[in-house]
Write an enzyme that holds these catalytic residues in place. Structure first.
Site, mmCIF file in Angstrom:
data_model
loop_
_atom_site.group_PDB
_atom_site.id
_atom_site.type_symbol
_atom_site.label_atom_id
_atom_site.label_comp_id
_atom_site.label_asym_id
_atom_site.label_seq_id
_atom_site.Cartn_x
_atom_site.Cartn_y
_atom_site.Cartn_z
ATOM 1 C CB SER A 40 -0.902 -0.124 1.368
ATOM 2 O OG SER A 40 -1.990 -0.998 1.130
ATOM 3 C CD GLN A 88 -2.360 3.240 2.843
ATOM 4 O OE1 GLN A 88 -3.261 3.343 3.282
ATOM 5 N NE2 GLN A 88 -2.131 2.464 1.708
ATOM 6 C CG HIS A 147 -2.239 -1.720 4.681
ATOM 7 N ND1 HIS A 147 -3.368 -2.772 4.803
ATOM 8 C CD2 HIS A 147 -2.877 -0.516 4.676
ATOM 9 C CE1 HIS A 147 -4.690 -2.212 4.628
ATOM 10 N NE2 HIS A 147 -4.436 -0.678 4.533
ATOM 11 C CD GLU A 150 -2.859 1.334 -2.714
ATOM 12 O OE1 GLU A 150 -3.799 0.202 -2.629
ATOM 13 O OE2 GLU A 150 -2.177 1.460 -1.848
ATOM 14 C CG HIS A 151 -4.817 5.008 -0.828
ATOM 15 N ND1 HIS A 151 -6.390 4.932 -0.897
ATOM 16 C CD2 HIS A 151 -4.288 3.788 -0.536
ATOM 17 C CE1 HIS A 151 -6.648 3.534 -0.963
ATOM 18 N NE2 HIS A 151 -5.529 2.839 -0.662
ATOM 19 C CG ASP A 179 -8.650 1.297 2.574
ATOM 20 O OD1 ASP A 179 -8.526 1.333 1.580
ATOM 21 O OD2 ASP A 179 -7.726 1.444 3.684
ATOM 22 C CD GLU A 231 -0.516 -3.834 -44.340
ATOM 23 O OE1 GLU A 231 -0.980 -4.899 -44.013
ATOM 24 O OE2 GLU A 231 -0.815 -2.793 -43.508
ATOM 25 C CG HIS A 269 -4.179 -10.791 -45.243
ATOM 26 N ND1 HIS A 269 -3.433 -11.804 -44.755
ATOM 27 C CD2 HIS A 269 -4.804 -10.238 -44.057
ATOM 28 C CE1 HIS A 269 -3.222 -11.755 -43.528
ATOM 29 N NE2 HIS A 269 -4.379 -10.853 -43.086
#
EC number: 1.1.1.23
Length: 428
Positions: free
Chosen positions: A234, A256, A259, A324-325, A358, A412, A417
């Site tokens: 985190s 935080q 964690h 992240e946050h 959260d 090409e 094709h």
């Protein structure tokens, strides 16, 4: 205890880069050992899983019985059940608004083109559980999958000596998850990616985990899908000013840090006094924290307090960190937020604390880490869809558009094709 940087220092950018890179390297160092575990599980299946479970989790059970699950759920406090129910309802409500519209288009040549969202058939949700239990992670991953219409949901969650957390099991039951495995780490990722005698492989794996889990998901990607970002250890970056409450800010950082030992906590402010006050508060509040050892290690190794007097420099630094946050705990956050382009989620104002996001605000907490917010987003309903294009050409359509395709294909060097089109429009 926590590193304090001054952006006016001529070596600031180099120092910050070095600190951020040091943590990224720690997260990435586990790949070699993870590859060995994955190969072992692919070769030896359940036998290898049990070997690693006994070694790391003191666990000898791959899948708990229905009786064990129900007994554990019955022991759960009613208040916790109600809290999970509330979170489920709010997460479901917000994610149900993320419905995606199928597209159908018919052109003047009567060619019909469609673009449809199709649910992925089977998904494994990884729910961490080695140092704490996270029923919220069950909800954050399973609810968007339910909204999308995923038919088979599997949960892997490392138990402690074979016993899983009652709240995690209740959340899984709430989400109607019928396949539950009490395993974790890289071996669990390998099991659901490749399958064993006891575990059927899935199409996609999602969910946060430690650096070993993140490394394992990167290794199996390609053989199985993973979320569009790696949800590793985190992170939070908090921007505050002289109007911020240092007690609140310190508690957000500690929240935080608890964690994971690799959690990253960064504070940026134009005000030197608030930095000192927050630092003081952190020292005091750690004394009251049950997970103080983890939080202290995290703050000591990955915590940074930054003095930065320039708003533009703050914006540039946040976008560089791509956390992240992000908490914009400032009086002028409305002027700043539109310039922030890289963050998993952004909390605005003094009451929008990250801890709320959260659990039961409704937004998702499985977010990009390790600066991957520069190019990816958090888990949403979209994570559980495949997008398929459907093409139905009319005779007039291929006869009108075909010659141009033949020209390009020949240019090409893809003669096959060109001929496959020619055969359909050739005049007899």
């Amino acid at each position: 205890m926590i590193k304090i940087l001054d952006s006016k220092n001529k070596n600031f950018d180099k120092t910050l880069d070095a600190l951020l890179s040091k943590r990224k390297n720690k997260v990435q160092l586990n790949s070699v050992s993870v590859i060995k575990i994955i190969k072992d599980v692919k070769k030896n299946g359940d036998k290898a899983i049990l070997k690693y479970e006994k070694r790391f989790n003191k666990n000898s059970i791959i899948a708990p019985s229905i009786k064990q699950i129900n007994r554990a759920i019955q022991s759960l406090d009613q208040k916790v059940k109600k809290a999970i129910d509330l979170a489920y309802d709010r997460i479901y409500k917000f994610h149900s608004l993320q419905k995606f519209k199928n597209i159908s288009y018919t052109d003047k040549l009567k060619n019909k083109l469609e673009y449809k969202y199709v649910p992925i058939e089977s998904v494994a949700i990884y729910v961490p559980g080695s140092t704490a239990s996270y029923p919220s992670s069950v909800l954050m991953n399973a609810v968007p999958a339910i909204v999308a219409g995923v038919k088979r949901l599997v949960m892997v969650n490392p138990g402690q000596k074979g016993k899983q957390n009652p709240a995690v099991l209740y959340a899984a039951k709430k989400c109607k998850i019928k396949e539950i495995y009490s395993i974790g780490g890289p071996s669990a990722i390998a099991a659901v990616a490749y399958g064993t005698k006891k575990i059927k492989k899935v199409d996609k794996i999602i969910g946060p985990g430690n650096s070993y889990v993140a490394a394992a998901k990167k290794e199996v990607f390609g053989d199985v899908g993973i979320e569009g970002m790696i949800a590793g250890p985190s992170e939070v970056t908090i921007v505050c000013d002289k109007f911020s409450n240092p007690e609140w800010i310190a508690s957000d950082l500690i929240g935080q840090a608890e964690h994971d030992n690799l959690a990253q906590c960064i504070l940026i402010s134009k005000d030197k006094s608030i930095i000192k006050k927050v630092n003081y508060e952190i020292i005091n509040q750690l004394k009251e924290l049950p997970r103080a050892v983890i939080a202290k290690n995290s703050l000591l190794n990955n915590g940074i307090l930054i003095y930065m007097p320039s708003d533009q420099k703050i914006i540039n630094t946040v976008n560089k960190i791509a956390p992240e946050h992000l908490e914009l705990n400032t009086k002028n956050y409305k002027k700043v937020v539109s310039k922030i382009k890289n963050a998993g989620s952004i909390c605005l104002g003094k009451y929008a604390v990250m801890a709320m996001t959260d659990y039961n605000v409704g937004s998702n907490h499985v977010l990009p880490t390790n600066s991957s917010a520069r190019y990816s987003s958090g888990v949403s309903v979209n994570e559980f869809y495949k997008r398929i294009s459907y093409i139905n050409l009319s005779k007039k359509g291929i006869e009108t558009l075909g010659p141009s395709v033949i020209t390009l294909a020949n240019y090409e060097g893809l003669v096959g094709h060109a001929k496959s089109v020619e055969k359909r429009i050739r005049r007899k």
